[in-house]
Design an enzyme around this catalytic site. Structure first.
Site, short mmCIF file in Angstrom:
data_model
loop_
_atom_site.label_atom_id
_atom_site.label_comp_id
_atom_site.label_asym_id
_atom_site.label_seq_id
_atom_site.Cartn_x
_atom_site.Cartn_y
_atom_site.Cartn_z
CG MET A 1 -1.98 -1.09 1.16
SD MET A 1 -2.94 -1.16 -0.38
CE MET A 1 -3.99 0.26 -0.21
CB VAL B 1 3.49 -0.01 9.48
CG1 VAL B 1 4.36 1.21 9.17
CG2 VAL B 1 2.61 0.26 10.69
CD GLU C 1 -5.18 -3.28 9.90
OE1 GLU C 1 -4.45 -2.39 9.45
OE2 GLU C 1 -6.40 -3.09 10.11
CB SER D 1 -7.85 -3.00 6.69
OG SER D 1 -6.78 -2.92 5.80
CG HIS E 1 -9.32 1.84 4.13
ND1 HIS E 1 -10.46 1.12 3.87
CD2 HIS E 1 -8.29 0.95 4.08
CE1 HIS E 1 -10.13 -0.14 3.67
NE2 HIS E 1 -8.82 -0.27 3.79
CG ASN F 1 -11.53 -4.03 4.14
OD1 ASN F 1 -11.49 -4.49 3.01
ND2 ASN F 1 -10.52 -3.40 4.69
N1 LIG Z 1 -3.09 -4.63 1.00
C1 LIG Z 1 -4.29 -4.09 0.92
O1 LIG Z 1 -5.09 -4.42 0.05
C2 LIG Z 1 -4.69 -3.02 1.88
C3 LIG Z 1 -5.76 -2.19 1.52
C4 LIG Z 1 -6.13 -1.17 2.38
C5 LIG Z 1 -5.46 -1.00 3.57
N2 LIG Z 1 -4.42 -1.83 3.90
C6 LIG Z 1 -3.72 -1.57 5.16
O2 LIG Z 1 -2.50 -0.90 4.86
C7 LIG Z 1 -1.52 -1.25 5.84
C8 LIG Z 1 -0.31 -1.82 5.13
O3 LIG Z 1 -0.69 -2.96 4.41
P1 LIG Z 1 0.19 -3.54 3.22
O4 LIG Z 1 -0.70 -4.45 2.48
O5 LIG Z 1 0.88 -2.44 2.51
O6 LIG Z 1 1.25 -4.39 4.05
P2 LIG Z 1 2.70 -4.84 3.58
O7 LIG Z 1 3.06 -5.97 4.47
O8 LIG Z 1 2.75 -5.05 2.11
O9 LIG Z 1 3.59 -3.56 3.90
C9 LIG Z 1 3.80 -3.08 5.19
C10 LIG Z 1 5.17 -2.43 5.22
O10 LIG Z 1 5.35 -1.77 6.46
C11 LIG Z 1 6.68 -1.95 6.88
N3 LIG Z 1 6.73 -1.78 8.32
C12 LIG Z 1 6.28 -2.62 9.27
N4 LIG Z 1 6.48 -2.11 10.50
C13 LIG Z 1 7.08 -0.91 10.30
C14 LIG Z 1 7.54 0.11 11.17
N5 LIG Z 1 7.42 -0.02 12.50
N6 LIG Z 1 8.10 1.21 10.63
C15 LIG Z 1 8.22 1.35 9.29
N7 LIG Z 1 7.81 0.41 8.42
C16 LIG Z 1 7.24 -0.69 8.92
C17 LIG Z 1 7.05 -3.36 6.42
O11 LIG Z 1 8.45 -3.52 6.30
C18 LIG Z 1 6.31 -3.46 5.09
O12 LIG Z 1 7.12 -3.09 3.99
C19 LIG Z 1 -2.20 -2.21 6.81
O13 LIG Z 1 -2.71 -1.50 7.88
C20 LIG Z 1 -3.33 -2.78 5.96
O14 LIG Z 1 -4.39 -3.25 6.75
C21 LIG Z 1 -4.02 -2.81 3.07
#
Ligand SMILES: NC(=O)c1ccc[n+]([C@@H]2O[C@H](COP(=O)([O-])OP(=O)(O)OC[C@H]3O[C@@H](n4cnc5c(N)ncnc54)[C@H](O)[C@@H]3O)[C@@H](O)[C@H]2O)c1
Length: 325
Positions: free
Chosen positions: A23, A99, A101, A128, A149, A199
């Site tokens: 994201m 970061v 969830e 999410s 979001h 969601n």
């Molecule tokens: N993937 C989706 O479809 C989607 C859609 C909407 C919202 N989200 C939300 O977006 C957020 C991220 O999801 P994602 O799919 O990108 O996850 P992801 O696992 O692809 O990416 C998360 C990133 O955050 C980094 N990270 C973790 N802890 C950290 C910290 N303390 N400091 C800095 N970086 C850190 C990780 O290294 C990773 O690269 C979550 O809250 C998720 O619920 C995801």
């Protein structure tokens, strides 16, 4: 929005993004493409390099298709400052956190941001499911905390759910609503609740499609039917694109992974199949090169997986479900 004047919106000149994963990378591309420079932070240099390589690859594919000029590509890349240090966020007007969830990690990130960002800076979360008001409590500026979001792929999907908690102020709401228009999204203002709107609907749909596979269908059969029905992508492909770990992390935090019988259906939650996919096989989706489907290196074409088929058949057996043709 009743009671919210668009005139209260603040001009955003520089944006920060925390997390350069699925994201974070997509989110920051939106801002760069409308001329707003971005600072992006990861916890480790290797994760940062990995995230930046994906952004580069995405834009490069547009260059190859002649949809983006090499000069614009270079300009875009020069507008991103990758960092591992919070001090680089001292002059941003808005930060979007993307970061993992997990409430504990998000609160820690917001505490760090609160300490370095200027008082007027809006702190947004891409969560999410989590309670935005609870995240806001870890800062000294809860009125400047809001949910933004996005939906995956964040540089493509048009919907943006802006999530206000009871303490979010008018300026912050007006700013994120106006920002949605600037980045060519449809900004929908919602309140905090489990899964917000998108969601919450997706969760119900997932329960049904998981039941269908437990009763005899394969993920590819379900996806193919939904594709023919007119969807851009079937639900299992969406799971692999978004990351099967997102829902898993949420259920894990709620204690539902260990106790699937507390699931939303009362009897049992069919999400135990997804949870085993993530927990036992690390099949998170495209980001690990395998999820409901297998994928060839760097490719997005879903290939039916023998391992997943076996997992589903074993899951049906475990629950005493007779599979039908
Ligand atoms: N993937 C989706 O479809 C989607 C859609 C909407 C919202 N989200 C939300 O977006 C957020 C991220 O999801 P994602 O799919 O990108 O996850 P992801 O696992 O692809 O990416 C998360 C990133 O955050 C980094 N990270 C973790 N802890 C950290 C910290 N303390 N400091 C800095 N970086 C850190 C990780 O290294 C990773 O690269 C979550 O809250 C998720 O619920 C995801």
């Amino acid at each position: 929005v009743p009671g919210i004047s668009p005139a209260k919106a603040k001009k955003i000149k520089k944006v920060g993004v925390i997390g350069c994963g699925t994201m974070g990378g997509g989110i920051l591309m939106n801002f760069v493409q409308i001329g707003i420079p971005v600072v992006v932070l990861e916890s480790k240099q290797e994760f940062l390099d990995n995230g930046m390589a994906i952004i580069r690859r995405n834009w490069m594919s547009s260059v190859k298709k002649r949809k983006l000029s090499p000069t614009t590509f270079e300009k875009y890349m020069s507008m991103i400052k990758p960092t591992t240090q919070y001090k680089d966020f001292s002059d941003v007007d808005l930060v979007i956190e993307a970061v993992f969830e997990n409430m504990k990690i998000k609160k820690e990130v917001f505490r760090n941001l609160d300490a370095v960002c200027k008082p007027s800076c809006i702190l947004a979360t891409n969560t999410s499911f989590l309670d935005v008001g609870e995240i806001a409590k870890s800062t000294s500026r809860p009125q400047k905390v809001v949910g933004t979001h996005f939906f995956a792929p964040a540089n493509v999907m048009q919907l943006l759910e802006n999530v206000r908690h009871p303490g979010t102020d008018e300026e912050t709401i007006a700013t994120v609503q106006e920002l949605a228009k600037q980045i060519k999204k449809k900004g929908v203002l919602v309140k905090v609740c489990e899964g917000f709107v998108g969601n919450r609907m997706f969760g119900v749909e997932q329960i049904e499609v998981l039941r269908v596979v437990l009763e005899g269908a394969t993920p590819q059969q379900v996806d193919s039917v939904m594709y023919k029905f007119g969807w851009a992508m079937g639900p299992f492909q969406v799971g692999d694109l978004s990351g099967n770990d997102i829902g898993y992390r949420r259920r894990d935090e709620l204690g539902l992974v260990e106790k699937p019988f507390n699931g939303p259906l009362g009897e049992y939650s069919p999400f135990f199949v997804t949870d085993n996919l993530v927990k036992q096989y690390n099949r998170l989706g495209l980001k690990t090169g395998k999820g409901w489907y297998d994928y060839e290196d760097g490719q997005r074409k879903p290939i039916p997986s023998k391992q997943v088929e076996e997992l589903i058949i074993a899951s049906s057996k475990e629950r005493g479900i007779t599979r039908r043709k």
